[in-house]
Design a protein around this motif. Structure first.
Motif, PDB file in Angstrom:
ATOM      1  N   PRO A  99       3.359   3.518  13.428  1.00 10.73           N
ATOM      2  CA  PRO A  99       2.118   4.101  12.898  1.00 10.73           C
ATOM      3  C   PRO A  99       2.437   5.392  12.143  1.00 10.73           C
ATOM      4  CG  PRO A  99       1.846   3.462  15.192  1.00 10.73           C
ATOM      5  CD  PRO A  99       3.307   3.317  14.873  1.00 10.73           C
ATOM      6  N   GLN A 100       1.696   5.621  11.086  1.00  8.08           N
ATOM      7  CA  GLN A 100       1.933   6.778  10.234  1.00  8.08           C
ATOM      8  C   GLN A 100       0.742   7.731  10.269  1.00  8.08           C
ATOM      9  OE1 GLN A 100       4.955   7.109   8.395  1.00  8.08           O
ATOM     10  NE2 GLN A 100       5.460   5.420   9.757  1.00  8.08           N
ATOM     11  N   ALA A 101       1.025   9.003  10.161  1.00 10.51           N
ATOM     12  CA  ALA A 101      -0.030  10.011  10.100  1.00 10.51           C
ATOM     13  C   ALA A 101      -0.810   9.847   8.795  1.00 10.51           C
ATOM     14  CB  ALA A 101       0.575  11.401  10.174  1.00 10.51           C
ATOM     15  N   ILE A 102      -2.117  10.014   8.856  1.00 11.07           N
ATOM     16  CA  ILE A 102      -2.961   9.860   7.673  1.00 11.07           C
ATOM     17  C   ILE A 102      -3.086  11.160   6.885  1.00 11.07           C
ATOM     18  CG2 ILE A 102      -5.202  10.330   8.730  1.00 11.07           C
ATOM     19  CD1 ILE A 102      -4.514   7.468   6.317  1.00 11.07           C
ATOM     20  N   ALA A 103      -2.912  12.306   7.525  1.00  8.73           N
ATOM     21  CA  ALA A 103      -3.109  13.603   6.857  1.00  8.73           C
ATOM     22  C   ALA A 103      -2.272  13.758   5.593  1.00  8.73           C
ATOM     23  CB  ALA A 103      -2.843  14.752   7.825  1.00  8.73           C
ATOM     24  N   PRO A 104      -1.001  13.355   5.564  1.00  6.78           N
ATOM     25  CA  PRO A 104      -0.238  13.517   4.319  1.00  6.78           C
ATOM     26  C   PRO A 104      -0.829  12.735   3.145  1.00  6.78           C
ATOM     27  CG  PRO A 104       1.257  13.185   6.143  1.00  6.78           C
ATOM     28  CD  PRO A 104      -0.134  12.926   6.660  1.00  6.78           C
ATOM     29  N   GLN A 105      -1.461  11.619   3.433  1.00  4.41           N
ATOM     30  CA  GLN A 105      -2.066  10.820   2.375  1.00  4.41           C
ATOM     31  C   GLN A 105      -3.381  11.410   1.882  1.00  4.41           C
ATOM     32  OE1 GLN A 105      -2.192   6.587   3.368  1.00  4.41           O
ATOM     33  NE2 GLN A 105      -0.741   7.036   5.007  1.00  4.41           N
ATOM     34  N   GLU A 106      -4.024  12.194   2.721  1.00 11.28           N
ATOM     35  CA  GLU A 106      -5.322  12.756   2.361  1.00 11.28           C
ATOM     36  C   GLU A 106      -5.259  14.202   1.900  1.00 11.28           C
ATOM     37  OE1 GLU A 106      -7.683  12.125   5.863  1.00 11.28           O
ATOM     38  OE2 GLU A 106      -8.246  10.115   5.228  1.00 11.28           O
ATOM     39  N   THR A 107      -4.069  14.788   1.902  1.00  9.71           N
ATOM     40  CA  THR A 107      -3.911  16.188   1.533  1.00  9.71           C
ATOM     41  C   THR A 107      -3.611  16.294   0.039  1.00  9.71           C
ATOM     42  OG1 THR A 107      -3.044  16.665   3.731  1.00  9.71           O
ATOM     43  CG2 THR A 107      -2.632  18.311   2.016  1.00  9.71           C
TER      44      THR A 107
END
Length: 82
Positions: free
Chosen positions: A3-11
């Protein structure tokens, strides 16, 4: 894969004008069920055709067809700027 963190994609990331001179290439994975191929194509719309490659693979061509992925990487033209 994990599973990957979503924050880097939304920043949001601010890029300078110099970013436009960075060569780039993209491999569309035609059987990707994570990032739909149609969305991948929209991300590269307007790019030169020589900068966009296709593989009949899922999201992980580095596992399923590493030799063909290497061929795409080696075929990527240097200095191509979408």
């Amino acid at each position: 894969l994990e599973p990957q963190a979503i924050a880097p994609q939304e920043t949001p990331l601010a890029l300078s004008a110099a970013y436009e001179s960075v060569p780039r290439s993209y491999v569309i994975c035609d059987h990707d069920r994570i990032i739909p191929p149609a969305f991948q194509a929209s991300m590269t719309s307007g790019w030169p055709a020589t900068s966009v490659h296709h593989l009949p693979s899922s999201h992980s061509p580095f596992f399923s067809m590493p030799d063909r992925l290497v061929d795409c990487i080696l075929a990527a033209p240097e200095g191509t700027h979408p």
